[in-house]
Design a protein around this motif. Structure first.
Motif, PDB file in Angstrom:
ATOM      1  N   LYS A  56       0.851  -1.190   0.000  1.00 61.17           N
ATOM      2  CA  LYS A  56       0.000   0.000   0.000  1.00 61.17           C
ATOM      3  C   LYS A  56       0.882   1.233   0.000  1.00 61.17           C
ATOM      4  CE  LYS A  56      -0.703   0.682   4.950  1.00 61.17           C
ATOM      5  NZ  LYS A  56      -1.665   0.804   6.025  1.00 61.17           N
ATOM      6  N   GLU A  57       0.325   2.313  -0.538  1.00 59.86           N
ATOM      7  CA  GLU A  57       1.044   3.580  -0.576  1.00 59.86           C
ATOM      8  C   GLU A  57       0.301   4.583   0.284  1.00 59.86           C
ATOM      9  OE1 GLU A  57       2.695   6.889  -3.781  1.00 59.86           O
ATOM     10  OE2 GLU A  57       1.724   5.064  -4.501  1.00 59.86           O
ATOM     11  N   THR A  58       1.009   5.173   1.213  1.00 57.56           N
ATOM     12  CA  THR A  58       0.461   6.228   2.053  1.00 57.56           C
ATOM     13  C   THR A  58       1.096   7.542   1.595  1.00 57.56           C
ATOM     14  OG1 THR A  58       2.183   6.114   3.751  1.00 57.56           O
ATOM     15  CG2 THR A  58       0.314   4.587   3.988  1.00 57.56           C
ATOM     16  N   PRO A  59       0.656   8.674   2.109  1.00 55.61           N
ATOM     17  CA  PRO A  59       1.300   9.933   1.716  1.00 55.61           C
ATOM     18  C   PRO A  59       2.791   9.988   2.079  1.00 55.61           C
ATOM     19  CG  PRO A  59      -0.821  10.378   2.717  1.00 55.61           C
ATOM     20  CD  PRO A  59      -0.562   8.909   2.893  1.00 55.61           C
ATOM     21  N   GLU A  60       3.210   9.219   3.089  1.00 54.12           N
ATOM     22  CA  GLU A  60       4.596   9.272   3.550  1.00 54.12           C
ATOM     23  C   GLU A  60       5.474   8.127   3.064  1.00 54.12           C
ATOM     24  OE1 GLU A  60       2.004   9.038   5.958  1.00 54.12           O
ATOM     25  OE2 GLU A  60       1.719  11.207   5.891  1.00 54.12           O
ATOM     26  N   HIS A  62       5.745   3.775   1.132  1.00 54.83           N
ATOM     27  CA  HIS A  62       5.216   2.538   0.554  1.00 54.83           C
ATOM     28  C   HIS A  62       5.377   1.486   1.649  1.00 54.83           C
ATOM     29  CE1 HIS A  62       5.052   4.061  -3.571  1.00 54.83           C
ATOM     30  NE2 HIS A  62       6.144   4.735  -3.255  1.00 54.83           N
ATOM     31  N   VAL A  63       4.324   0.735   1.933  1.00 57.53           N
ATOM     32  CA  VAL A  63       4.352  -0.247   3.018  1.00 57.53           C
ATOM     33  C   VAL A  63       4.024  -1.628   2.447  1.00 57.53           C
ATOM     34  CG1 VAL A  63       3.402  -0.897   5.257  1.00 57.53           C
ATOM     35  CG2 VAL A  63       3.624   1.529   4.661  1.00 57.53           C
ATOM     36  N   SER A 138       6.769  -6.432   8.076  1.00 55.07           N
ATOM     37  CA  SER A 138       6.394  -5.114   7.555  1.00 55.07           C
ATOM     38  C   SER A 138       7.653  -4.417   7.067  1.00 55.07           C
ATOM     39  CB  SER A 138       5.742  -4.258   8.639  1.00 55.07           C
ATOM     40  OG  SER A 138       4.558  -4.853   9.084  1.00 55.07           O
ATOM     41  N   THR A 140       8.853  -0.835   5.370  1.00 55.65           N
ATOM     42  CA  THR A 140       8.424   0.527   5.106  1.00 55.65           C
ATOM     43  C   THR A 140       9.487   1.236   4.283  1.00 55.65           C
ATOM     44  OG1 THR A 140       7.216   0.554   7.194  1.00 55.65           O
ATOM     45  CG2 THR A 140       7.647   2.679   6.173  1.00 55.65           C
ATOM     46  N   LYS A 143       8.956   7.833   1.274  1.00 56.08           N
ATOM     47  CA  LYS A 143       8.893   8.508  -0.019  1.00 56.08           C
ATOM     48  C   LYS A 143       9.635   9.839   0.053  1.00 56.08           C
ATOM     49  CE  LYS A 143       4.661   8.718  -1.649  1.00 56.08           C
ATOM     50  NZ  LYS A 143       3.195   8.701  -1.760  1.00 56.08           N
TER      51      LYS A 143
END
Length: 158
Positions: A56-60, A62-63, A138, A140, A143
């Protein structure tokens, strides 16, 4: 952002597109040759080799999350190849057999797995962090901060 499947075929690592169908029906299982498409590889390897990983990609960042129950962090490797390819790999070894044991069913999977993901240009590959808790790995990948252009309002005269 593309997923790069691993198509290496050796005794411990393979791509099997029919791995989900091994419990259904093998039309060649009673034939006298061992090269059935569904029974060529040991059944205990087919599930673990195709380890599922969420991205998944969050604003901060890629996880990436991978379910790898029963493995210790020493059994898993997280690596960056060719500057932008994230590789997650590991191995669950087959349990040692005692000649006096009688196995009634073997359903837990074993074998090697390897998954590769091409990271996008905005990934900070030098700041990747990985953690494992309760059988979930996990990873992380932060970005690069995208600087938003400064907007200056201009007053309109007239």
């Amino acid at each position: 952002m593309s997923i790069i499947p691993s198509f290496r075929r050796n005794s411990n690592s393979f791509f099997d597109p029919f791995s989900g169908f091994t419990d259904l029906w093998d039309p060649f299982k009673d034939f006298p040759f061992p090269s059935s498409s569904l029974s060529t590889f040991p059944r205990e390897n087919s599930v673990f080799v195709n380890t599922r990983i969420d991205w998944k990609e969050t604003p901060e960042a890629h996880v990436f999350k991978a379910d790898i129950p029963g493995l210790k962090k020493e059994d898993v490797k997280v690596e960056i190849e060719d500057d932008r390819v994230l590789q997650i790999s590991g191995e669950r070894k087959i349990e040692k057999e005692d000649k006096n044991d009688t196995w009634h069913r073997v359903e837990r999977s074993s074998g090697k797995f390897s998954r590769r993901f091409r990271l996008p240009e905005n990934a900070k590959v030098d700041e990747i962090k990985a953690a494992m808790e309760n059988g979930v790995l996990s990873v992380t990948v932060p970005k690069v901060d995208v600087k938003k252009p400064d907007v200056k309002s201009i007053e309109i005269s007239g």
